[in-house]
Write an enzyme that holds these catalytic residues in place. Structure first.
Site, PDB file in Angstrom:
ATOM      1  N   GLN A  28     -11.758  -0.452  -0.690  1.00  0.00           N
ATOM      2  CA  GLN A  28     -10.884  -0.274   0.467  1.00  0.00           C
ATOM      3  C   GLN A  28     -10.454   1.191   0.519  1.00  0.00           C
ATOM      4  O   GLN A  28      -9.803   1.690  -0.401  1.00  0.00           O
ATOM      5  CB  GLN A  28      -9.636  -1.170   0.343  1.00  0.00           C
ATOM      6  CG  GLN A  28      -8.765  -1.210   1.580  1.00  0.00           C
ATOM      7  CD  GLN A  28      -9.195  -2.280   2.568  1.00  0.00           C
ATOM      8  OE1 GLN A  28     -10.044  -3.118   2.248  1.00  0.00           O
ATOM      9  NE2 GLN A  28      -8.618  -2.286   3.750  1.00  0.00           N
ATOM     10  N   TYR A  31      -1.978   5.984  -5.103  1.00  0.00           N
ATOM     11  CA  TYR A  31      -2.200   7.028  -4.099  1.00  0.00           C
ATOM     12  C   TYR A  31      -2.655   8.313  -4.798  1.00  0.00           C
ATOM     13  O   TYR A  31      -2.093   8.710  -5.815  1.00  0.00           O
ATOM     14  CB  TYR A  31      -0.904   7.311  -3.329  1.00  0.00           C
ATOM     15  CG  TYR A  31      -0.540   6.256  -2.329  1.00  0.00           C
ATOM     16  CD1 TYR A  31       0.383   5.255  -2.650  1.00  0.00           C
ATOM     17  CD2 TYR A  31      -1.105   6.246  -1.063  1.00  0.00           C
ATOM     18  CE1 TYR A  31       0.729   4.283  -1.725  1.00  0.00           C
ATOM     19  CE2 TYR A  31      -0.763   5.278  -0.130  1.00  0.00           C
ATOM     20  CZ  TYR A  31       0.156   4.295  -0.472  1.00  0.00           C
ATOM     21  OH  TYR A  31       0.479   3.326   0.442  1.00  0.00           O
ATOM     22  N   HIS A  48      -3.653   0.092  -6.385  1.00  0.00           N
ATOM     23  CA  HIS A  48      -3.202   0.706  -5.127  1.00  0.00           C
ATOM     24  C   HIS A  48      -2.600   2.097  -5.349  1.00  0.00           C
ATOM     25  O   HIS A  48      -1.682   2.519  -4.654  1.00  0.00           O
ATOM     26  CB  HIS A  48      -2.180  -0.217  -4.466  1.00  0.00           C
ATOM     27  CG  HIS A  48      -1.941   0.059  -3.013  1.00  0.00           C
ATOM     28  ND1 HIS A  48      -2.947   0.093  -2.082  1.00  0.00           N
ATOM     29  CD2 HIS A  48      -0.798   0.305  -2.334  1.00  0.00           C
ATOM     30  CE1 HIS A  48      -2.441   0.331  -0.890  1.00  0.00           C
ATOM     31  NE2 HIS A  48      -1.131   0.480  -1.016  1.00  0.00           N
ATOM     32  N   ASP A  68      -8.342   2.159   7.167  1.00  0.00           N
ATOM     33  CA  ASP A  68      -7.826   1.149   6.247  1.00  0.00           C
ATOM     34  C   ASP A  68      -8.828   0.001   6.264  1.00  0.00           C
ATOM     35  O   ASP A  68      -8.555  -1.085   6.764  1.00  0.00           O
ATOM     36  CB  ASP A  68      -6.436   0.675   6.646  1.00  0.00           C
ATOM     37  CG  ASP A  68      -5.787  -0.195   5.582  1.00  0.00           C
ATOM     38  OD1 ASP A  68      -6.382  -0.349   4.498  1.00  0.00           O
ATOM     39  OD2 ASP A  68      -4.693  -0.741   5.830  1.00  0.00           O
ATOM     40  N   GLU A  80      -9.463   1.555  -3.343  1.00  0.00           N
ATOM     41  CA  GLU A  80      -9.144   0.309  -4.045  1.00  0.00           C
ATOM     42  C   GLU A  80     -10.402  -0.540  -4.194  1.00  0.00           C
ATOM     43  O   GLU A  80     -10.912  -1.079  -3.220  1.00  0.00           O
ATOM     44  CB  GLU A  80      -8.086  -0.471  -3.268  1.00  0.00           C
ATOM     45  CG  GLU A  80      -6.864   0.349  -2.907  1.00  0.00           C
ATOM     46  CD  GLU A  80      -6.023  -0.334  -1.840  1.00  0.00           C
ATOM     47  OE1 GLU A  80      -5.615  -1.499  -2.056  1.00  0.00           O
ATOM     48  OE2 GLU A  80      -5.787   0.281  -0.787  1.00  0.00           O
TER      49      GLU A  80
END
Length: 253
Positions: free
Chosen positions: A193, A86, A84, A156, A220
């Protein structure tokens, strides 16, 4: 409604009023403190604990930009690991990622219900704001009058990667046109994702820089979310005789 495990063995019923992280009725992202199988935060200590729980190395970093995962279980177990992190290719203090250009090698995606859980459909992206089959600015259609975007305040969504067959292949490219930095994503997994950081909490970050919504993006790689309830999705169930193995590479240019 209350849900019962669909895996062989004892039935485990999860109370609809108990949410591990307070994220609503699904707990799409769990961390190690709640024994979830998807990390929000990682550290060496946490990874070692989780490896002891599952067996295997779980996470192994390769050449600083590669992520190899493997895990074993002695009974059939849901294992769906991801990363996850960023990214903001313009720099941590540059503000929004909406100016980044994104291409996803995915002609289909999994639409979601309120709460970001897939409906079970696998729908074409063509003709929708979720079409990133050609490089497009992230902010170009993020505010479009589209129910799927409204449900999660932007992007998302899980994208079904074209040609997924368990081998390593390029699946995404993101570029910051101002700096010229580019990152390509390669993976052995079937889904990715794309999260545009819509709900990043206002906070101070590195060097006191202000971070807020859409100051970072996530790509992801994983099996499709909630696959256990959708037999048409590739299943993320592993156990005796079936080892979880995956590899993802983030390559910077």
């Amino acid at each position: 409604e209350d849900k019962t495990s669909l895996l062989p063995g004892p039935d485990y019923v999860f109370d609809k009023d108990v949410h591990l992280l307070g994220l609503g009725p699904n707990d799409l992202l769990n961390d190690l403190e709640t024994f979830g199988l998807m990390f929000e935060t990682m550290c060496v200590r946490d990874l070692r604990v989780f490896a002891d729980m599952l067996g295997g190395e779980v996470y192994h970093y390769r050449d600083k930009s590669g992520l190899e995962c493997d895990a074993t279980a002695d009974v059939e177990t849901l294992i769906n690991l991801t990363n996850h992190t960023y990214f903001n290719l313009a720099g941590h203090d540059s503000g929004s990622i909406e100016g980044h250009l994104l291409c996803l090698h995915a002609s289909r995606y999994t639409p979601v219900l309120p709460g970001a859980i897939p409906t079970g459909e696998i729908s074409p992206v063509a003709g929708t704001p979720l079409d990133f089959t050609k490089k497009k600015r992230i902010g170009e259609e993020i505010g479009a009058d589209c129910e799927q975007l409204k449900l999660v305040q932007g992007y998302d969504h899980n994208f079904a990667l074209d040609g997924a067959d368990g081998t390593m292949r390029e699946v995404a490219e993101v570029e910051d046109p101002k700096s010229g930095r580019r990152m390509k994503v390669y993976t052995t997994l079937p889904g990715i994702q794309f999260y545009a950081g819509n709900c990043i909490v206002e906070q101070s970050g590195k060097g006191g820089v202000h971070y807020g919504p859409r100051t970072g993006l996530c790509l992801e790689t994983h099996y499709f979310p909630d696959s256990i309830h959708h037999p048409e999705f590739e299943q993320a169930v592993f156990g005796a005789g079936k080892v979880y193995e995956s590899e993802t590479i983030y390559a910077f240019e």
